[in-house]
Design an enzyme around this catalytic site. Sequence first.
Site, PDB file in Angstrom:
ATOM      1  N   GLU A 115      -1.444 -32.869 -35.480  1.00 33.82           N
ATOM      2  CA  GLU A 115      -2.816 -32.835 -35.992  1.00 33.82           C
ATOM      3  C   GLU A 115      -3.782 -33.797 -35.314  1.00 33.82           C
ATOM      4  O   GLU A 115      -4.759 -34.220 -35.945  1.00 33.82           O
ATOM      5  CB  GLU A 115      -2.769 -33.155 -37.498  1.00 33.82           C
ATOM      6  CG  GLU A 115      -2.412 -34.624 -37.852  1.00 33.82           C
ATOM      7  CD  GLU A 115      -0.945 -34.880 -38.150  1.00 33.82           C
ATOM      8  OE1 GLU A 115      -0.100 -34.079 -37.686  1.00 33.82           O
ATOM      9  OE2 GLU A 115      -0.642 -35.879 -38.824  1.00 33.82           O
ATOM     10  N   GLU A 169      -1.993 -28.134 -40.040  1.00 37.32           N
ATOM     11  CA  GLU A 169      -2.602 -29.121 -39.133  1.00 37.32           C
ATOM     12  C   GLU A 169      -4.093 -29.263 -39.426  1.00 37.32           C
ATOM     13  O   GLU A 169      -4.633 -30.365 -39.370  1.00 37.32           O
ATOM     14  CB  GLU A 169      -2.369 -28.733 -37.669  1.00 37.32           C
ATOM     15  CG  GLU A 169      -0.901 -28.497 -37.278  1.00 37.32           C
ATOM     16  CD  GLU A 169       0.053 -29.599 -37.693  1.00 37.32           C
ATOM     17  OE1 GLU A 169      -0.360 -30.769 -37.784  1.00 37.32           O
ATOM     18  OE2 GLU A 169       1.237 -29.277 -37.953  1.00 37.32           O
TER      19      GLU A 169
HETATM   20  N1  TRP Z   1       2.520 -34.705 -37.959  1.00 38.84           N
HETATM   21  C1  TRP Z   1       3.166 -33.522 -37.478  1.00 38.84           C
HETATM   22  C2  TRP Z   1       3.055 -32.520 -38.598  1.00 38.84           C
HETATM   23  O1  TRP Z   1       3.832 -32.473 -39.478  1.00 38.84           O
HETATM   24  C3  TRP Z   1       4.618 -33.759 -37.143  1.00 38.84           C
HETATM   25  C4  TRP Z   1       4.958 -34.022 -35.720  1.00 38.84           C
HETATM   26  C5  TRP Z   1       4.556 -33.327 -34.649  1.00 38.84           C
HETATM   27  C6  TRP Z   1       5.848 -35.005 -35.205  1.00 38.84           C
HETATM   28  N2  TRP Z   1       5.153 -33.821 -33.539  1.00 38.84           N
HETATM   29  C7  TRP Z   1       5.933 -34.839 -33.838  1.00 38.84           C
HETATM   30  C8  TRP Z   1       6.584 -36.007 -35.783  1.00 38.84           C
HETATM   31  C9  TRP Z   1       6.739 -35.639 -33.042  1.00 38.84           C
HETATM   32  C10 TRP Z   1       7.401 -36.816 -34.997  1.00 38.84           C
HETATM   33  C11 TRP Z   1       7.467 -36.635 -33.634  1.00 38.84           C
HETATM   34  O2  TRP Z   1       2.115 -31.811 -38.681  1.00 38.84           O
HETATM   35 ZN    ZN Z   2       2.133 -32.546 -41.113  1.00 36.03          ZN
END
Ligand code: TRP
Ligand code: ZN
Length: 875
Positions: free
Chosen positions: A269, A303
């Site tokens: 996001e 997202e």
């Molecule tokens: N914040 C992301 C989601 O849940 C999760 C995420 C995307 C993530 N890429 C990552 C977490 C790499 C750890 C490592 O929408």
């Molecule tokens: Zn998330």
Amino acid sequence: MAEQPQAIYLKDYQVPAYLIDTTELRFELADDQTLVHSRLKVRRNPEATSAQAPLELHGHESLELCRLAIDGRELDAADYHREGELLTLARVPERFELSCTTRIHPQTNTALEGLYLSGGMYCTQCEAEGFRRITFYMDRPDVMSVFTTTVEADQARFPVLLSNGNPVASGEKEGRHWVTWEDPFPKPAYLFALVAGDLQHIERPYKTMSGRDVSLRIFAEPKDLDKLDHAMDSLINAMRWDEEVYGREYDLDIYMIVAVDFFNMGAMENKGLNIFNTSCVLASPQTTTDAAYLRVEGVVAHEYFHNWSGNRVTCRDWFQLSLKEGFTVFRDAEFSADINSRTVKRIEDVTLLRTAQFAEDSGPMAHPVRPASYIEISNFYTLTVYEKGAEVVRMLHTLLGAELFRRGSDLYFERHDGQAVTTDDFVCAMEAASGRDLTQFRRWYSQAGTPTLRMADDYDAATQQYRLHVEQQLPQTPDQVEKLPLHIPLALGLLDASGADLALAEGATTQVLELTEQRQTFVFEQIPVHPVPSLLRGFSAPVRLQYPYSRDALVFLMSHDSDGFNRWDAGQRLAVEVIQGLMAQYRQGEALQLDGALVDAYAAVLDDESLDPAMVAKVLSLPSEAYLSELADCIDVEAIHLARQFARTELARLLEAPLQRRYEALAPTGVYAPDADQVARRSLRNLCLSYLVALEAPAHLARARAQYDSCDNMTERQAALSLIAHSGFETDAAAVLEDFYQRYQSETLVVNQWLAVQACDPKPGALTRIKALMQHAAFDLRNPNKVRSLISTFCGINAVNFHDGSGAGYAFLADRIIEMNRLNPQVASRLLTPLTRWRKYDAARQALMQAQLRRILDSGELSRDVYEVVSKSLG
Ligand code: TRP
Ligand code: ZN
């Protein structure tokens, strides 16, 4: 790793000693290296306890420090101390400008954290701690800064240069060009993003509820430009929904999504510049199944919703991860439920929770929704933080009601806009807006493990009293022995003999009881007949429910319960009991005999044309091997597989005519569209076909092949493919797999499905086939989607083959983990999941699995990711 990695504790949290008001970055992207120049305006945090605290910057071991200066004065090695991931400056002014240059190598970055190359394009992944692989920084979410980013690269090869916010300047010089982006919203470094590549995009205008104009853009490689419309429609629907349901609108002039092929997770996001795994954004009828269409819609919404639940209000520290993830999963689930079938969405989410999250919660990696410690935070992007975290938010919604919940979320966003906060701040806002005391409810955030509710009841016809007795049992989990009773919303209804709901408090047909004690009895007055209880309607709490339902009562609920979820769940309970009965017969060497009650119940549902076909398909789907395994104390892989297969074949044999009739009647009319009506019809039609093909009769195989040949969409083609490929007709299986590959070899995501179909083929010899596929041109160990399609699918779903008594499956997986540990620690660590469950198997398999875990532990330098999971699994 020379020393063993150390754990980090929530109780040690301290506010940052310094703040970074502005962050200016300049990236010089070149073939063999990238130079990153930063200029940070730093000042002492007035809230910090010590006035003399050193400045601590995070920087990954791979960072080459080229230059460091304070207010223009160059520093040398004597001025700072670099150790592990920290660079410490003992004495710095109260307010100063820090300049830094680092050299990094995206070309060789296989971990896919920080700046890396996906195909030929540059992209970033900074959550959770990837920014420290780009430059030295206070890489913690409670340090929020205004970013200005300049990206410079070869103009011909990287015509598109993106970062967060709005483009404010650009220029070119001698074949290279640059663009400067400004993001006015302060953000933590984990939300930083950069993309450079030869991309094309689609664009749509959007007017927010307050009348602001936003340009929505989705970027992909030119060959995928025709697969972006569904994501765009989903984005627009999500934006409207958040305005209507939460009163939240978008805040920048541009919203961008970029599709990349190499990605560790689903999507990210980053402020104004989401980066997506291609598997969660691309969609076209010819290449994408209905299920994948729904996944794209859900992830795009997820997202987008983070822009408020995550970005505008972010996390104080990574122990608070569920603050944004649990809340955002709840938001995207409600969005999908509003747009599609609410009951079907709930069934799918609960299925995931009850199979995978419950299993996690009873294994060595069990942790609370808000963990108290971790070694590697990447290991805590878990089903517990995401899915159980969403259930905790859902329980708040149930306890407060929609209106007070909305007042609470309004207050939360208003109070904490621009701040980095905790799950407790979220609960406080809900308390303040509702006037309710949520002290006991907070235990859901700190106590790990799945509670069991043991229920019993009695009815007194003379007094017309119905009494329900409930006991909560809280399991022990690693590091948590003593547990206190939880505050649990238990939604229920009572059915009379005709199947109608009895009127409960205030005439309602569903009532929410609030459990707060370890043992409680609830008395219902003026109940005219002995009712059948419909308990935990809508799965109102993430618990295991024990109540001595008779098979007759389950059949009754299956056909009468007004709660769609419980109607389905009654069918699941019945099927579980029947299959467990078959497993017992198998173990005792008896001839297997299917309970006629299940056949009759399925026949009735199959015949009921008034029901939504999507619901019929859900009700008639037998519980998965994974769910049956989760329910077992000791998993008997063969018994589960054989008993379930027997039930399936028997149901097909006894219901062949009606299955065939519905299969024909549900034939497609008109061109493919992924709309609710068509999705429902296809799901039931494919389910009918799967039963029919289970009969292993040439006529039904021909039916599947006809569907494969004549259909115009991937949903029907893939369903037919996997049925034929898994059948005993080996020649036909090989032919259809070859045809499929020839048709789709240029479509990466479809080829990944082709790998996955072969990975879960239960026929003997799977491991040999997997090993051969690893040598196939379509496989690439560096691409996480391919690793998941082939290796995770085989080890996670193909239980009979992976758990082969020889232990060959375990040794194979350990080899892959040792290999991946060096290439991509996050993916390696996730591959470990099946081995962490060793305690659930027989003694022989336990020994084999433990031996492989030990082999991994002794294999040399382990990443923190792999070390944490292996050591906790053995510990
Ligand atoms: N914040 C992301 C989601 O849940 C999760 C995420 C995307 C993530 N890429 C990552 C977490 C790499 C750890 C490592 O929408
Ligand atoms: Zn998330």
